[in-house]
Design an enzyme around this catalytic site. Structure first.
Site, PDB file in Angstrom:
ATOM      1  N   ASP A  26      19.281  45.614  55.740  1.00  0.00           N
ATOM      2  CA  ASP A  26      19.287  46.761  54.834  1.00  0.00           C
ATOM      3  C   ASP A  26      20.713  47.215  54.507  1.00  0.00           C
ATOM      4  O   ASP A  26      21.590  47.210  55.382  1.00  0.00           O
ATOM      5  CB  ASP A  26      18.527  47.926  55.485  1.00  0.00           C
ATOM      6  CG  ASP A  26      18.211  49.032  54.492  1.00  0.00           C
ATOM      7  OD1 ASP A  26      18.224  48.767  53.273  1.00  0.00           O
ATOM      8  OD2 ASP A  26      17.957  50.164  54.939  1.00  0.00           O
ATOM      9  N   GLY A  29      22.629  46.632  48.681  1.00  0.00           N
ATOM     10  CA  GLY A  29      22.844  47.299  47.396  1.00  0.00           C
ATOM     11  C   GLY A  29      23.802  48.467  47.491  1.00  0.00           C
ATOM     12  O   GLY A  29      24.688  48.639  46.640  1.00  0.00           O
ATOM     13  N   ASN A  74       9.329  44.027  47.452  1.00  0.00           N
ATOM     14  CA  ASN A  74      10.614  43.840  46.783  1.00  0.00           C
ATOM     15  C   ASN A  74      10.499  43.231  45.384  1.00  0.00           C
ATOM     16  O   ASN A  74      11.473  43.239  44.618  1.00  0.00           O
ATOM     17  CB  ASN A  74      11.550  42.974  47.621  1.00  0.00           C
ATOM     18  CG  ASN A  74      12.125  43.702  48.815  1.00  0.00           C
ATOM     19  OD1 ASN A  74      12.542  43.089  49.799  1.00  0.00           O
ATOM     20  ND2 ASN A  74      12.156  45.033  48.767  1.00  0.00           N
ATOM     21  N   ARG A  77      11.662  45.330  42.386  1.00  0.00           N
ATOM     22  CA  ARG A  77      13.069  45.542  42.047  1.00  0.00           C
ATOM     23  C   ARG A  77      13.382  44.934  40.671  1.00  0.00           C
ATOM     24  O   ARG A  77      12.596  44.142  40.143  1.00  0.00           O
ATOM     25  CB  ARG A  77      13.954  44.914  43.120  1.00  0.00           C
ATOM     26  CG  ARG A  77      13.837  45.607  44.468  1.00  0.00           C
ATOM     27  CD  ARG A  77      14.840  45.079  45.457  1.00  0.00           C
ATOM     28  NE  ARG A  77      14.787  45.823  46.717  1.00  0.00           N
ATOM     29  CZ  ARG A  77      15.663  45.698  47.695  1.00  0.00           C
ATOM     30  NH1 ARG A  77      16.677  44.843  47.567  1.00  0.00           N
ATOM     31  NH2 ARG A  77      15.549  46.399  48.795  1.00  0.00           N
TER      32      ARG A  77
END
Length: 247
Positions: A26, A29, A74, A77
């Protein structure tokens, strides 16, 4: 309880480490955003961090490393980000095929591979074939994976086996566990989540029933050997009773 200390030379003593470490990758981004870079740049650096941590785990005696690379959620996204992650995965698997035999490393992809491209599925098949020849350190990559989905798929497989007369009607934990993606792999001793969040986000729900959790604010691309040492040191201060009482 295992001991994990600093030796007389001031170096980390890895004489006792968790058998199986799981990590939620994690913060890629946010790492990129802090530097004014596209999120895809964070995933690229995070991929290299995984390579370094996997090598370090092998070197210090960890037997299994399982990472949460891409969840069933995910796919929501941005399309360009998902595409970049899949390209990174493809490149990583191609490089892994070239080095697995040399380093005697096993690799397993956990998750619903039917949702992946034909090209990636073929690379996964090749890594499975190479892995079957060796014993020792194993890296598991959870891809298109969700803990609830894993349990749901296991229940469906059990129901199909029962209908075909291939399973016992008296369902046990061991029997249901044999249908999980991660069957045959010991449960994680230690679950690490970098990035500052303190939840497991649908990761290894069945397997983490008695795992020790370690959370850190360090973003995954910045997670190095020293951070892993801190997590292991904290793990070895825990008193694991697995529902029992201390004698």
């Amino acid at each position: 309880m295992a001991l994990h200390m600093v030796n007389k030379a001031g170096e980390q003593d890895h004489s006792s480490v968790p058998r199986h470490i799981a990590i939620i990758l994690d913060g890629n981004g946010r790492w990129a955003k802090k530097r004014g870079l596209p999120r895809t740049a964070g995933h690229a650096v995070g991929s290299e961090t995984f390579r370094k941590i996997a090598t370090y785990c092998r070197d210090i005696g960890v037997e299994y490393l399982t990472v949460y690379a891409f969840s069933t959620e995910n796919w929501k996204r941005p399309e360009d980000e998902v595409k970049a992650i899949m390209q990174l995965l493809k490149r990583y698997l191609q490089e892994a095929i070239d080095t697995m035999e040399r380093d005697h490393i096993r690799m397993k992809i956990l998750g619903n591979t039917e949702g992946l491209s034909t090209e990636i599925r073929e690379l996964i098949r090749k890594t499975d074939e190479i892995s079957s020849h060796y014993q020792g350190f194993q890296a598991n990559i959870c891809l298109n994976y969700g803990g609830r989905d894993e349990i749901l798929q296991a229940a469906k497989k059990y129901a199909a086996a029962l209908q075909a007369g291939e399973a016992d009607a008296e369902l046990t934990e061991e029997q249901l566990g044999s249908y999980l993606y991660a069957h045959g792999i010991p449960d994680p001793d230690l679950l690490i989540r970098p990035g500052g969040e303190q939840r497991i986000s649908n990761f290894l729900l069945w397997q983490c029933a008695y795992s020790e959790f370690y959370f850190t604010d360090v973003l995954w691309p910045d997670f190095g050997k020293a951070e892993l040492d801190k997590a292991i040191e904290e793990f070895n201060r825990r008193d694991r009773r697995f529902g029992g009482v201390k004698k």
